[in-house]
Scaffold this motif. Structure first.
Motif, short mmCIF file in Angstrom:
data_model
loop_
_atom_site.label_atom_id
_atom_site.label_comp_id
_atom_site.label_asym_id
_atom_site.label_seq_id
_atom_site.Cartn_x
_atom_site.Cartn_y
_atom_site.Cartn_z
N TRP A 1 0.82 -1.00 0.28
CA TRP A 1 -0.25 0.68 -0.15
C TRP A 1 1.11 0.87 -0.40
O TRP A 1 0.33 3.01 0.25
N VAL A 2 2.84 1.29 -0.22
CA VAL A 2 3.06 2.27 -0.38
C VAL A 2 4.13 1.98 -0.70
O VAL A 2 4.68 0.95 -0.67
N SER A 3 4.85 2.71 -1.45
CA SER A 3 6.02 2.40 -2.87
C SER A 3 6.85 3.66 -2.17
O SER A 3 7.81 3.62 -2.91
N MET B 1 1.01 -8.94 -4.09
CA MET B 1 0.27 -10.74 -3.77
C MET B 1 -1.21 -10.10 -3.23
O MET B 1 -2.02 -11.36 -3.27
N ASN B 2 -1.15 -9.23 -3.06
CA ASN B 2 -2.48 -9.15 -1.86
C ASN B 2 -3.47 -7.94 -2.43
O ASN B 2 -2.84 -6.95 -2.40
N ALA B 3 -4.76 -7.66 -2.84
CA ALA B 3 -4.86 -7.02 -3.63
C ALA B 3 -5.93 -5.71 -2.86
O ALA B 3 -5.40 -4.37 -3.05
N LEU C 1 4.66 -13.76 -8.21
CA LEU C 1 6.13 -14.15 -8.34
C LEU C 1 6.85 -16.07 -8.84
O LEU C 1 7.93 -16.03 -9.12
N ASN C 2 6.76 -15.96 -7.62
CA ASN C 2 7.16 -17.49 -6.81
C ASN C 2 6.66 -18.98 -8.08
O ASN C 2 7.45 -19.72 -8.22
N ALA C 3 5.61 -18.60 -8.30
CA ALA C 3 4.35 -19.77 -8.70
C ALA C 3 4.49 -19.36 -10.29
O ALA C 3 5.40 -20.15 -11.32
C1 LIG Z 1 7.57 -7.14 3.92
S1 LIG Z 1 6.56 -7.02 2.03
C2 LIG Z 1 7.25 -5.61 1.35
C3 LIG Z 1 5.88 -4.07 0.85
C4 LIG Z 1 6.02 -2.80 0.30
N1 LIG Z 1 7.03 -3.62 -1.65
C5 LIG Z 1 6.98 -2.36 1.13
O1 LIG Z 1 7.84 -1.95 0.98
O2 LIG Z 1 6.55 -2.05 2.28
C6 LIG Z 1 6.66 -7.65 1.17
C7 LIG Z 1 5.66 -7.54 -0.21
O3 LIG Z 1 6.07 -8.92 -1.21
C8 LIG Z 1 4.97 -9.34 -1.90
N2 LIG Z 1 5.35 -10.88 -2.55
C9 LIG Z 1 6.11 -11.20 -1.40
N3 LIG Z 1 6.09 -12.80 -2.17
C10 LIG Z 1 5.61 -12.15 -3.12
C11 LIG Z 1 5.36 -13.04 -4.38
N4 LIG Z 1 5.83 -14.52 -4.61
N5 LIG Z 1 5.31 -12.78 -5.93
C12 LIG Z 1 4.67 -11.56 -5.77
N6 LIG Z 1 4.75 -10.41 -4.99
C13 LIG Z 1 5.15 -11.12 -3.66
C14 LIG Z 1 3.76 -9.22 -0.94
O4 LIG Z 1 2.69 -8.82 -1.64
C15 LIG Z 1 4.39 -8.03 -0.03
O5 LIG Z 1 3.52 -7.34 -0.10
#
Ligand SMILES: C[S@@+](CC[C@H](N)C(=O)[O-])C[C@H]1O[C@@H](n2cnc3c(N)ncnc32)[C@H](O)[C@@H]1O
Length: 205
Positions: free
Chosen positions: A58-60, A74-76, A93-95
């Motif tokens: 939710w934050v970039s 991963m989460n809508a 991305l792992n699948a």
């Molecule tokens: C620790 S959070 C970091 C989120 C964000 N980038 C930040 O800076 O707050 C890890 C993020 O990695 C994403 N993530 C984990 N496994 C993933 C996967 N297999 N494919 C895509 N995204 C993945 C999750 O959706 C999650 O939001």
């Protein structure tokens, strides 16, 4: 992945990532100073065009949103709550390490505090290069905090310096980027979360 030690990409929880990431986590994963260091890095590098935030929530962390921001995670519900996002993609991305975007779709790709969850990083890094326009950068930032059951074993057993080396090796072994730059972006005296960055330009600019 043959050249990494056996078990390097194993995880304590090898289960479906979709199950682990099903609950929305509208939290920050690093402290304010580390978040500011991410925004400063993006400013310093001029990451301000059309950008993909890979493994987003939710934050970039941009000080000012880039001209167009695509977020993939991963989460809508987390992605829906990202106020800087123009396009949202739920994708594991792992699948499937292929990013569902066309070739040369964006100017830069960023990935914050998440590269440690990739079990097929070289395939993902190669696909990042595919979606980057010529000269585009892939900017990975990370700290020392993790979801321990979902991070790869090689990351959990590494020091901060070794983690920079791991990400630099992902860039090198994917063979589609120029030589990466690694930097500690918070001062060594900073008492909170350290922020490290490794970034490189798509080869053949
Ligand atoms: C620790 S959070 C970091 C989120 C964000 N980038 C930040 O800076 O707050 C890890 C993020 O990695 C994403 N993530 C984990 N496994 C993933 C996967 N297999 N494919 C895509 N995204 C993945 C999750 O959706 C999650 O939001």
């Amino acid at each position: 992945m043959d050249e990494f030690p056996p078990g390097f990409f194993d995880r304590a929880d090898p289960g479906d990532d979709a199950a682990f990431y099903a609950p929305a986590r509208l939290v920050t994963h690093i402290d304010d100073a580390a978040i500011a260091a991410v925004g400063d890095l993006y400013d310093d590098l001029g990451v301000d065009g059309e950008v993909l935030d890979l493994m987003s929530s939710w934050v970039s962390h941009f000080r000012r949103p880039p001209s167009r921001l695509v977020v993939l995670g991963m989460n809508a519900a987390e992605l829906d709550a990202n106020p800087a996002a123009d396009e949202r993609i739920v994708h594991d991305l792992n699948a499937d390490p292929r990013i569902p975007l066309p070739d040369e779709a964006v100017d830069d790709v960023v990935c914050c505090v998440s590269v440690d969850y990739l079990v097929r990083p070289l395939e993902v890094f190669r696909d990042v290069a595919r979606v980057l326009r010529p000269g585009g950068r892939f900017v990975c930032t990370f700290s020392n905090r993790v979801f321990p059951t979902k991070a790869i074993r090689g990351w959990l057993h590494a020091t901060d310096e070794q983690r920079c080396a791991i990400v630099a090796e992902y860039f090198r072994r994917s063979q589609v980027f120029d030589e990466p730059t690694a930097a500690r972006r918070t001062p060594p005296s900073h008492p909170g979360d350290p922020l490290f960055a490794v970034w490189a330009r798509r080869r053949g600019a």
